[in-house]
Design an enzyme around this catalytic site. Sequence first.
Site, PDB file in Angstrom:
ATOM      1  N   VAL A 315       0.799  -1.163   0.237  1.00 26.76           N
ATOM      2  CA  VAL A 315       0.112  -0.131  -0.480  1.00 26.76           C
ATOM      3  C   VAL A 315       0.656   1.403   0.058  1.00 26.76           C
ATOM      4  O   VAL A 315       2.071   1.354   0.531  1.00 26.76           O
ATOM      5  CB  VAL A 315      -1.016  -0.486   1.317  1.00 26.76           C
ATOM      6  CG1 VAL A 315      -2.035   1.220   1.169  1.00 26.76           C
ATOM      7  CG2 VAL A 315      -1.467  -0.915   0.906  1.00 26.76           C
ATOM      8  N   LYS A 329      -3.840   0.976  -3.105  1.00 22.15           N
ATOM      9  CA  LYS A 329      -2.640  -1.083  -2.935  1.00 22.15           C
ATOM     10  C   LYS A 329      -2.891  -1.427  -4.308  1.00 22.15           C
ATOM     11  O   LYS A 329      -3.388  -1.685  -5.290  1.00 22.15           O
ATOM     12  CB  LYS A 329      -3.688  -1.754  -2.313  1.00 22.15           C
ATOM     13  CG  LYS A 329      -3.931  -3.258  -1.987  1.00 22.15           C
ATOM     14  CD  LYS A 329      -5.044  -3.807  -1.212  1.00 22.15           C
ATOM     15  CE  LYS A 329      -5.181  -3.022   0.232  1.00 22.15           C
ATOM     16  NZ  LYS A 329      -4.738  -3.807   1.271  1.00 22.15           N
ATOM     17  N   ASP A 424      -9.942 -11.940   6.978  1.00 18.39           N
ATOM     18  CA  ASP A 424      -9.006 -11.410   8.036  1.00 18.39           C
ATOM     19  C   ASP A 424      -9.470 -10.383   8.660  1.00 18.39           C
ATOM     20  O   ASP A 424      -9.001  -9.182   8.259  1.00 18.39           O
ATOM     21  CB  ASP A 424      -7.828 -11.633   6.664  1.00 18.39           C
ATOM     22  CG  ASP A 424      -6.670 -11.261   7.806  1.00 18.39           C
ATOM     23  OD1 ASP A 424      -6.057 -11.709   8.458  1.00 18.39           O
ATOM     24  OD2 ASP A 424      -5.672 -10.507   6.748  1.00 18.39           O
TER      25      ASP A 424
END
Length: 621
Positions: A315, A329, A424
């Site tokens: 990023v 990103k 995540d």
Amino acid sequence: MTHLLLGLLFALLSLWDSSVGFLTPGGVNFEVQALMDIRDALRDPHGVLDSWDRNAVDPCSWAMVSCSEDQVVSLGIPSQGLYGSLSPSIGNLTNLQTVLLQNNNISGHIPSELGKLSKLQTLDLSDNHFRGRIPPSLSHLNNLHYLRLNNNSLSGEIPPSLAEMTQLTFIDLSYNNLSGPVPRFLAKTFSVVGNPQICAIATEKDCSGTAQLPLSFNVNSSDSSQPFKKHRGHARLALALGSSLASICLLISGFGFLLWWRHKHNQQMFFDVKDRHHEEVFLGNLRRFHFRELQSATNNFSSKNIVGKGGFGVVYKGNLSDGTVVAVKRLKDGNAVGGEIQFQTEVEMISLAVHRNLLRLYGFCATTTERLLVYPYMSNGSVASRLKAKPALDWGTRKRIALGAGRGLLYLHEQCDPKIIHRDVKAANILLDDYCEAVVGDFGLAKLLDHHESHVTTAVRGTVGHIAPEYLSTGQSSEKTDVFGFGILLLELTTGQRALDFGKAANQKGAMLDWVKKIHQEKKLEMLVDKDLKNNYDRIELEEIVQVALLCTQFLPSQRPKMSEVVRMLEGDGLAEKWEASQRADSSRSRANEFSSSERYSDLTDDSSLLVQAIELSGPR
């Protein structure tokens, strides 16, 4: 001096005029008034609009409402069981860019006042009970790119003026009761299947109501967009198909030659907007960026601009030519995440998830070798980085972060369409805006990068210490794997420590979860609290947050609550009953068939083979 005073007076008058422009004659913010009219016309069985207050100064803190520069730009209330009608006052929200009301039970007519929303880019009213005609005024929406009115009870002819909307890229009018000829749409994709009275022949005068359209029309091909006439016979059809095939073969040959020539001359092919002779293209509510534009914004992806690294990519902080600060990103393996069209479709679906606690996607860039996503830059970084910074986050801010992150995950799991599993959830993927409000980032990327695999993902994505046991052992994720990760996040907010680093401390062995369960059983919760908080926290709230975390991290997925239940418990509703039921279940369960706590969770901390994927994604995302 006189000129100076006159200039100051003029500035004050201008400021007063601009502020008055936001007020009704009765002195009420016109956006508040419009939203309250919308609420009054709807029935809200689940109370999702309870935060809407007609006495508020502005509506930017309300649930389901998103603002930019203190103006309402998004109204997203999908899948909430709303019924009633849609108020014409929606036309007064003149800065709206996105309206998502799909999968409710709203009835009545579609307000013609929607045609006043000149900035609207996305309109989704699908899966409701709207009836009557499609308002021709929708053709006035010169910025509309994505239109879904499917699965309603709309009737009458399709307004021919809709076919003149050259900026539309997607339109779905399927499964209504529409009739009459079908205009020749210029949209890249449109569908009118499931309308029994629709003519399959756009120029046919006499419609019997029995002809059916194919599932969808792809009007990129001039041949496929031409209406077929049955009475012209099979010869004309065969000729048209032959011409189409010949044209396609010619295009493929030309494209193949171009690829060969580029390869021979060792030149990289970029399919960005400039190559297509468009200055700027918007897809749905997304902007498609030039690759060279993002190169320039990030100083050619300079290492000095890196603000985060992780399993999905790197990023970079960037500055666009208009001064907007963004986070870019750059996805790993850009040429291995599927074709450009498939990538674009997946990204557009992710962009439809609009909520104040979700990181908004500005746009993307796709070339033959690169895949990049562009987000707003989060000035306060991630929760992970902020927990390590000084001054320490106070207890009230930590509670607000927990609730905001929970609401974002609730939206992904139960309220957006399609539903998204994050896979995540951790402190590094919860970002903080200028006011330290929680914003969930990186959602949908696991699916985006794994779409070429089967539904059982063999490569476990996630971070050690946050991975649910069943996901670690089987590779199968569900919303309950996110709930587990959220429980660990609550413990990180409470302790100020990262789950990954927890076992490295000299006086602590095993997983964070084991230690918390032990401390909770010994009723020594003060030992859990981040030392930087000192004594500035609420003991009762501490007990409640730990209980919610332990409910979220139960070994069996079926025993974990849904995110809607988690959010209610964090808001103070139903925790006592849920905790008591959990304790009764634990006491009645046969100990002979249970693993010990250390046996259950030891694989979450000691498996060195997973540490490669456990890179912390610090900084803004």
